[in-house]
Design a protein around this motif. Structure first.
Motif, PDB file in Angstrom:
ATOM      1  N   GLU A  41     155.916  44.091 -35.617  1.00  0.00           N
ATOM      2  CA  GLU A  41     154.323  44.523 -36.655  1.00  0.00           C
ATOM      3  C   GLU A  41     155.040  44.013 -38.343  1.00  0.00           C
ATOM      4  OE1 GLU A  41     155.784  48.360 -35.838  1.00  0.00           O
ATOM      5  OE2 GLU A  41     156.319  46.354 -34.754  1.00  0.00           O
ATOM      6  N   ARG A  42     155.560  44.113 -37.845  1.00  0.00           N
ATOM      7  CA  ARG A  42     156.747  44.682 -39.391  1.00  0.00           C
ATOM      8  C   ARG A  42     157.347  43.140 -40.520  1.00  0.00           C
ATOM      9  NH1 ARG A  42     157.333  49.446 -42.149  1.00  0.00           N
ATOM     10  NH2 ARG A  42     157.556  47.887 -44.404  1.00  0.00           N
ATOM     11  N   THR A  60     156.890  56.479 -39.670  1.00  0.00           N
ATOM     12  CA  THR A  60     156.308  55.992 -38.051  1.00  0.00           C
ATOM     13  C   THR A  60     156.682  57.549 -37.188  1.00  0.00           C
ATOM     14  OG1 THR A  60     158.703  55.021 -37.245  1.00  0.00           O
ATOM     15  CG2 THR A  60     157.251  53.256 -38.322  1.00  0.00           C
ATOM     16  N   ARG A  78     161.226  45.205 -36.043  1.00  0.00           N
ATOM     17  CA  ARG A  78     160.183  45.707 -35.609  1.00  0.00           C
ATOM     18  C   ARG A  78     159.165  44.270 -35.660  1.00  0.00           C
ATOM     19  NH1 ARG A  78     157.981  50.820 -38.265  1.00  0.00           N
ATOM     20  NH2 ARG A  78     158.969  49.843 -40.196  1.00  0.00           N
ATOM     21  N   ASP A 120     164.273  45.249 -40.427  1.00  0.00           N
ATOM     22  CA  ASP A 120     164.057  46.184 -39.626  1.00  0.00           C
ATOM     23  C   ASP A 120     163.221  45.054 -38.352  1.00  0.00           C
ATOM     24  OD1 ASP A 120     161.473  46.973 -39.097  1.00  0.00           O
ATOM     25  OD2 ASP A 120     161.257  47.908 -40.592  1.00  0.00           O
ATOM     26  N   PHE A 134     162.980  53.992 -34.799  1.00  0.00           N
ATOM     27  CA  PHE A 134     163.095  52.683 -34.473  1.00  0.00           C
ATOM     28  C   PHE A 134     164.640  52.667 -35.455  1.00  0.00           C
ATOM     29  CE2 PHE A 134     160.774  52.497 -38.323  1.00  0.00           C
ATOM     30  CZ  PHE A 134     161.467  51.079 -39.105  1.00  0.00           C
TER      31      PHE A 134
END
Length: 809
Positions: free
Chosen positions: A570-571, A510, A568, A566, A514
């Motif tokens: 989107e993951r 990325t 996020r 993680d 993050f």
């Protein structure tokens, strides 16, 4: 003709157990209403036109009687039927679990008025329906102030005014159990014929013993819930002080009860705040090194004590090594930190004690201890990497500077001649011998191509982990973990690799870093604890620099523990957040997965402080898997280092030949040596054989019959000595208070009720309200009712009589 009316349900008393609705088997309601309108119109027209000489109010009364008669007639022509549904209670089994542990024999010192009133209520000296409102009778403290919990149960059972057990037996089939370490069924005191009387109940409870040295509350509840029976349980009545010191979580067992729709009714016995000071827990690192300063933490609690000074002492193998003067008192908990520097290798017992302060409920809980494995030798770390990425460089630098570690490294695609540098940790090539792997305690496997490792090495690694080795898998964008699918290393992975995403997409980073997020398990895990204070630890993790890459995964494996994710969106997949730090056991060993290759970023702003804490804790915990073994050839362990007298001790592990090939024999003969505690006690020896369970895995067990220091060694490898302790456990005396918070949470989780003595009078009604019901259907044909016919004839007669009085035909 039958035309049902849309159901009009109404709940009529009895707690919603009775319902009714109307239907019609004659004229439909619509046609019946139309007929009534025609009759009404004819009636009104006739009385208006044909009786002009009769006063208006008399004509109105006569018309009303005719209309009422018409309504009854039309109603009978519709043939109304009343459909009743009665929900009658079903007699179900009620499991009664009675705590038989030693803590139930504690004589509580009841100092508060409410605690005294509860004892008086139990004995029947106060009416059971008056609760805690009445004043205490004279000499209540003298008569009831020191009743034991077991004696209190006996008084409740014999209380004729309360009449608890006969009332319960009248509405449910009582199935009695007593529990300590295990739950055991009891013969029911309820007679097959005749009444169950309080005297019989009192005799039954008086005969129960309170001699169990441990309480496995969760295990006992699970056992009863999972016991096969012809009829489902209507509920569980749990009688306990809530002291649970072994086995699985009681709250998890309560959740199982909820899933089975079995409510928990819990009668809590004891005093919530007895006068006491206790050392709740002593914690220290599991592995320490000779000469290094080690931290020992003690969690202490006081209840209902006046504030006073006391000296708390830390002892190491019986010798005082540190002390602190503290203020104890009130109702509070505090944590003390001590330090000790072990001077010799072996098992170190660290013990924290506080002197007895006044009239305590128990004196056995003024001391607590734990054991630490102390070593004077370095432990071996083997690091294998494909190429010199940043995470590898920083990690190798840290490992080389740790004086406790002996590091060897293989760089598969590294520069030639690295092994020739003075004091180089690099090996010229991947080791081919089993000995190179089996002499290591920790193996760090980076982003390595499995083709370079080869099938034979991967099988050796898997076997080494199964024997107790600690494996760290450091993910990378090229091979680890996706390339390990279908190889001998795949079972070692705590995660399932994602094989659908292309390698190019999976390797993308990325643009902006993050943050990673601790899971609930991660917040409490010793692996990721940067500070003992939970809030400080959370703050440290939130302040760590973010990362720009994590490995794509399909999911975590069942049974694996996820500590870091993680977050996020989107993951996030169908199984939740993407695991970044996960671990699982594999045989006797452990596998740790790190799903990012940017842990070096955590050195930013803080230097090596937290970086070294993180990797040091991981290394020590994994190395302990093999350092606790008897020797490198005979990897035998016990499941813990300290047992109580009467416990079952299991010795298990793997054994190898001189070349680290699996030892294939049916049994391993060994010798168990016991150094009993106490003056005049003589050492004892007894043979103990371990039997092969599979390949080179062996297992043996025995019951610890005496307190003392135990050692075990096999005859073929006498240098590999396994050590552990057996003590006279006083677990039941350490928990003197009624664990009201736990018991309330269990009852709430399972949809039941928590009760004290003042609520026992209403217990049968509470159980009855939750009992199962069976639906009974009844059909009442209202048009055949004599009352309907009498109403019709009565209305017609009254109309005829009034007509005659008014001289009408």
């Amino acid at each position: 003709m039958s035309a049902p009316l849309p159901p009009l349900l109404a709940v009529l008393g009895d707690g919603g157990r009775r319902q009714w609705n109307l239907s019609y088997e004659g004229l439909s309601p619509g046609w019946a209403f139309l007929l009534f309108l025609l009759l009404a119109a004819a009636t009104l027209a006739a009385y208006w036109k044909l009786a002009p000489g009769v006063p208006l109010w008399r004509r109105g009364g006569l018309a009303l009687l005719r209309l009422l008669a018409a309504a009854v007639l039309v109603g009978l022509l519709a043939k109304p039927v009343l459909n009743l549904t009665l929900h009658e209670p079903v007699r179900q089994p009620l499991a009664v679990l009675v705590d038989a542990s030693q803590s139930m024999g504690i004589a509580d010192r009841r100092k508060t008025p409410d605690d005294l009133k509860r004892a008086v209520l139990a004995a029947g000296a106060i009416a059971s329906d008056e609760g805690l409102k009445p004043a205490l009778p004279a000499k209540a403290a003298e008569q009831f102030g020191a009743l034991s919990r077991h004696d209190l149960l006996r008084r409740v059972a014999g209380n004729a005014g309360l009449n608890l057990w006969p009332r319960l037996a009248a509405q449910a089939d009582l199935q009695f159990y007593q529990f300590g370490r295990n739950a055991a069924a009891l013969s029911s005191p309820v007679p097959a014929e005749g009444a169950f009387k309080p005297a019989a109940a009192e005799q039954f409870f008086a005969g129960l013993k309170t001699d169990e040295p441990q309480t496995a509350l969760g295990e006992a509840l699970r056992h009863v819930l999972q016991e096969p029976r012809p009829q489902a349980l209507g509920g569980v009545l749990l009688i306990t002080d809530g002291a649970s010191n072994s086995g699985s979580s009681p709250l998890e067992a309560a959740q199982i009860a909820r899933e089975q729709n079995v409510p928990l009714f819990i009668y809590g016995v004891g005093v919530t705040s007895p006068r006491d000071v206790m050392v709740r827990e002593v914690t220290a690192q599991k592995l320490a090194f000779v000469g290094e300063r080690m931290e020992v933490r003690a969690r202490m609690a006081t209840r209902s004590l006046k504030e006073q000074k006391a000296v708390v002492t830390l002892r190491a193998n019986g010798e005082p090594v540190d002390e602190q003067e503290v203020t104890l008192g009130g109702d509070r908990e505090q944590e003390l930190i001590f330090h000790v520097s072990p001077q010799q290798a072996g098992v170190l017992k660290v013990e924290v004690s506080v002197p007895v302060l006044g009239e305590e409920a128990s004196q056995e809980n003024n001391v607590a201890a734990t054991t630490v494995r102390v070593t004077d030798s370095k432990f071996h770390v083997l690091l294998i990497e494909q190429e010199p990425r940043w995470d590898f460089r920083y990690l190798l630098d840290y490992l080389q500077r740790d004086p406790r570690l002996e590091v060897q490294c293989v760089m598969i695609n590294g520069e030639p001649g690295l092994e020739n540098i003075p004091n180089s940790p690099f090996l010229p090539a991947l080791p081919d011998s089993r000995e190179a792997f089996f002499k290591a305690q920790v193996l760090i496997l980076g982003d390595v191509n499995p083709e370079d490792l080869g099938e034979e090495r991967m099988r050796t690694i898997a076997e080494w982990v199964e024997a107790g080795g600690g494996l760290i898998l450091l993910a990378g964008p090229n091979f680890n973990p996706r390339a390990y699918a279908g190889t001998p290393l795949e079972p070692l992975l705590p995660v399932v690799p994602d094989l659908l995403t292309s390698r190019e997409v999976a390797a993308q980073r990325t643009p902006e870093p993050f943050q990673l997020q601790l899971t609930r398990q991660g917040e409490n895990s010793p692996y990721l604890q940067m500070d003992p204070d939970p809030e400080a630890n959370q703050r440290i993790w939130e302040e760590f620099p973010g990362v720009r890459w994590t490995a794509t995964l399909a999911r975590v494996k069942p049974g694996a523990e996820v500590l870091l994710v993680d977050p996020r969106p989107e993951r996030m997949g169908r199984y939740g957040m993407l695991p970044v730090f996960a671990m699982q056991g594999y045989g006797s060993g452990k596998c740790v997965y790190f799903g990012t290759n940017e842990t070096y970023r955590w050195r930013s702003r803080t230097g090596e402080k937290y970086y070294s804490i993180l990797w040091g804790q991981i290394m020590q915990t994994l190395a302990l898997q093999l350092l606790e073994g008897a020797s490198s050839l005979t990897q035998l362990k016990t499941d813990r280092k300290e047992y109580a007298v009467g416990d079952r001790v299991v010795i298990a592990g793997n054994a190898y030949t001189e070349g680290y090939a699996p030892l294939i024999v049916p049994t391993l003969e060994g010798l168990l040596k016991i150094e009993p505690k106490g003056e005049g006690a003589k050492p004892m020896e007894q043979p103990l054989s371990l039997h092969a369970t599979e390949r080179n895995a062996f297992r043996g067990e025995f019951i610890a019959s005496a307190a003392g220091s135990y050692t075990f060694a096999t005859l073929r490898d006498p240098e590999g000595v396994l050590k552990f302790e057996v003590v006279n456990a006083q677990l039941e005396q350490t928990q003197t208070a009624l664990e009201e918070k736990l018991l309330k949470a269990m009852a709430e989780t399972a949809g039941g009720h928590f009760l004290r003595e003042e609520g026992l009078a209403g217990l049968p009604k509470l159980i009855a309200a939750r009992s199962a019901t069976v639906a009974i259907f009844k059909k009442v044909e209202l048009f055949y009712s004599g009352w309907s016919l009498m109403a019709l004839l009565g209305l017609l007669f009254l109309e005829w009589l009034f007509r005659r009085l008014n001289r009408l035909k």
